[in-house]
Write a protein that holds these residues in place. Structure first.
Motif, short mmCIF file in Angstrom:
data_model
loop_
_atom_site.label_atom_id
_atom_site.label_comp_id
_atom_site.label_asym_id
_atom_site.label_seq_id
_atom_site.Cartn_x
_atom_site.Cartn_y
_atom_site.Cartn_z
N GLU A 95 0.82 -1.21 0.00
CA GLU A 95 0.00 0.00 0.00
C GLU A 95 0.86 1.27 0.00
OE1 GLU A 95 -2.77 -0.16 3.19
OE2 GLU A 95 -3.65 -2.07 2.56
N ARG A 96 2.12 1.16 0.39
CA ARG A 96 3.04 2.30 0.37
C ARG A 96 3.92 2.29 -0.87
NH1 ARG A 96 3.18 4.44 5.64
NH2 ARG A 96 1.06 4.14 6.42
N PHE A 97 3.61 1.39 -1.81
CA PHE A 97 4.42 1.29 -3.04
C PHE A 97 3.90 2.25 -4.08
CE2 PHE A 97 5.65 -0.50 -7.11
CZ PHE A 97 6.96 -0.92 -6.89
N ASN A 98 4.80 3.00 -4.68
CA ASN A 98 4.47 3.97 -5.72
C ASN A 98 4.65 3.30 -7.08
OD1 ASN A 98 4.04 6.16 -7.33
ND2 ASN A 98 5.70 7.40 -6.51
N ASP A 99 3.55 3.04 -7.76
CA ASP A 99 3.60 2.25 -8.99
C ASP A 99 3.96 3.08 -10.22
OD1 ASP A 99 3.48 -0.10 -10.31
OD2 ASP A 99 1.36 -0.46 -10.03
N ASP A 100 3.70 4.36 -10.18
CA ASP A 100 3.80 5.18 -11.38
C ASP A 100 5.17 5.83 -11.57
OD1 ASP A 100 1.16 4.60 -11.99
OD2 ASP A 100 0.43 6.24 -10.74
N SER A 101 5.61 6.57 -10.56
CA SER A 101 6.88 7.28 -10.69
C SER A 101 7.39 7.65 -9.30
CB SER A 101 6.71 8.56 -11.53
OG SER A 101 5.79 9.45 -10.90
N GLY A 102 8.65 8.04 -9.24
CA GLY A 102 9.22 8.50 -7.98
C GLY A 102 9.83 7.38 -7.17
#
Length: 364
Positions: free
Chosen positions: A214-221
């Motif tokens: 849930e704390r994973f950024n899938d898109d960028s960054g």
């Protein structure tokens, strides 16, 4: 835009701090008189150490790094997590210390290092038949625990320890990890591999209960927060796993010869915080068995090098004449009321850290 070689000045920051709006905000805020900081913190002298001090220390520490990779997709990153355990023979160190200088070869023999590492998918790194980096990350976290075998003679996987702790988790559901595919169900996470009950039947991993994804950024960054949660969870699972390995090999009576040290507080924060209560429950069970065998309790210490508690301790340790309020070897146990009044303000009736800590604070 600045000219080449031109850097920002700090004067604007000073103007912000001294602005009337900031001053008005601080006037409405709680303020502690610095002269009263040390009044409630009375240093105590610990009892003299007996001959029962453990001759060995087992220290656990982890690290992680996020690096850019080239796979044809922009911003692709990978997280590299590692956790090491080091056994230090302090009795031998003291023996060598009698005759200085110590031979470096002899000194290196006083420690025994073991480490393991894992690569985790980050942004824009998609593995196997997955359709998102987040799903790839979830599988990699499961494989990390599944593949980790600490004791080669025992062959018990780290996943088995996690599953034992998962049994202590209160019953409940989480949002399906496949919301990006349109699934809006609540799912229960079992101790073994499962699947989403929707028509897609996508795999659910037992490690999904940690909810680190849930704390994973899938898109960028950056995904530094997710990688950091994996590292701290791994460290604390390793501690319990080692203790359980001693139990399985009928070596509990040897644990009065070892003190365990963790990097950071004896706590777990964020989505996997439920593990803290499970770890506390397992430690109570193990300690009861160890006390019955040896008459001694487990020694487990977490070392904090930064944060509000460290900053507060540094503040109360300073006297006006420059001397230390706490002499070397002295200690102070902050009570729950002290923590809520002086360090982390709260008027809650719940004990500070009740949901996240499996140890208590001590200033030394």
């Amino acid at each position: 835009m600045p000219y080449e070689g031109e850097y920002a000045h700090y004067q604007p920051l000073k103007r912000i701090v001294e602005s009337e709006r900031v001053k008005q905000l601080l006037r409405r805020s709680r303020v502690i008189d610095p002269s009263t900081l040390a009044q409630q913190a009375t240093p105590k002298t610990p009892p003299a150490a007996g001959s029962t001090l453990p001759p060995l220390v087992l220290a656990i520490d982890g690290s992680y790094a996020e690096v850019d990779v080239r796979n044809g997709y922009p911003g692709a990153k990978v997280g590299y997590c590692s956790v090491a355990s080091v056994v230090l023979n302090l009795a031998e160190v003291e023996r060598l210390d009698v005759n200085r200088p110590v031979n470096p070869i002899d000194f290196r023999r006083t420690e025994d290092l073991s480490s393991d590492a894992s690569a985790l998918p980050g942004c824009n790194v998609i593995t196997r038949d997955h359709v998102s980096a987040k799903d790839s990350f979830r599988e990699a976290v499961f494989e990390l625990l599944h593949d980790a075998i600490v004791d080669e003679e025992d062959n018990t996987r780290l996943l088995a320890t996690y599953q034992a702790l998962l049994a202590f988790k209160p019953a409940g559901t989480i949002a399906c990890p496949y919301t990006h595919l349109g699934c809006d169900r609540e799912v229960s996470i079992a101790a073994n591999l499962g699947s989403c009950p929707c028509e897609r039947r996508k795999p659910l991993f037992p490690t999904d209960a940690l909810r680190i994804h849930e704390r994973f950024n899938d898109d960028s960054g950056s995904n530094g927060e997710a990688f950091g949660l994996v590292m701290t969870t791994w460290e604390r699972l390793l501690l319990i796993h080692l203790l359980r390995c001693f139990e399985q090999r009928n070596w509990l009576d040897r644990l009065n010869n070892i003190a365990f040290f963790l990097d950071g507080p004896l706590a777990i924060f964020g989505p996997p915080a439920w593990l803290s209560a499970a770890i506390s429950r397992e430690l109570q069970r193990l300690n009861t068995a160890i006390r019955a065998r040896t008459g001694s309790d487990l020694i487990i210490v977490g070392i904090e090098k930064s944060g509000n508690f460290v900053a507060h301790f540094e503040e109360i340790d300073k006297r006006e004449d420059g001397s230390q309020h706490f002499q070397p070897g002295s200690y102070f146990l902050p009570a729950d009321s002290y923590i809520k009044q002086r360090i982390i303000f709260s008027n809650s009736t719940k004990r500070y850290g009740a949901d996240t800590y499996f140890g208590r604070k001590i200033f030394y």
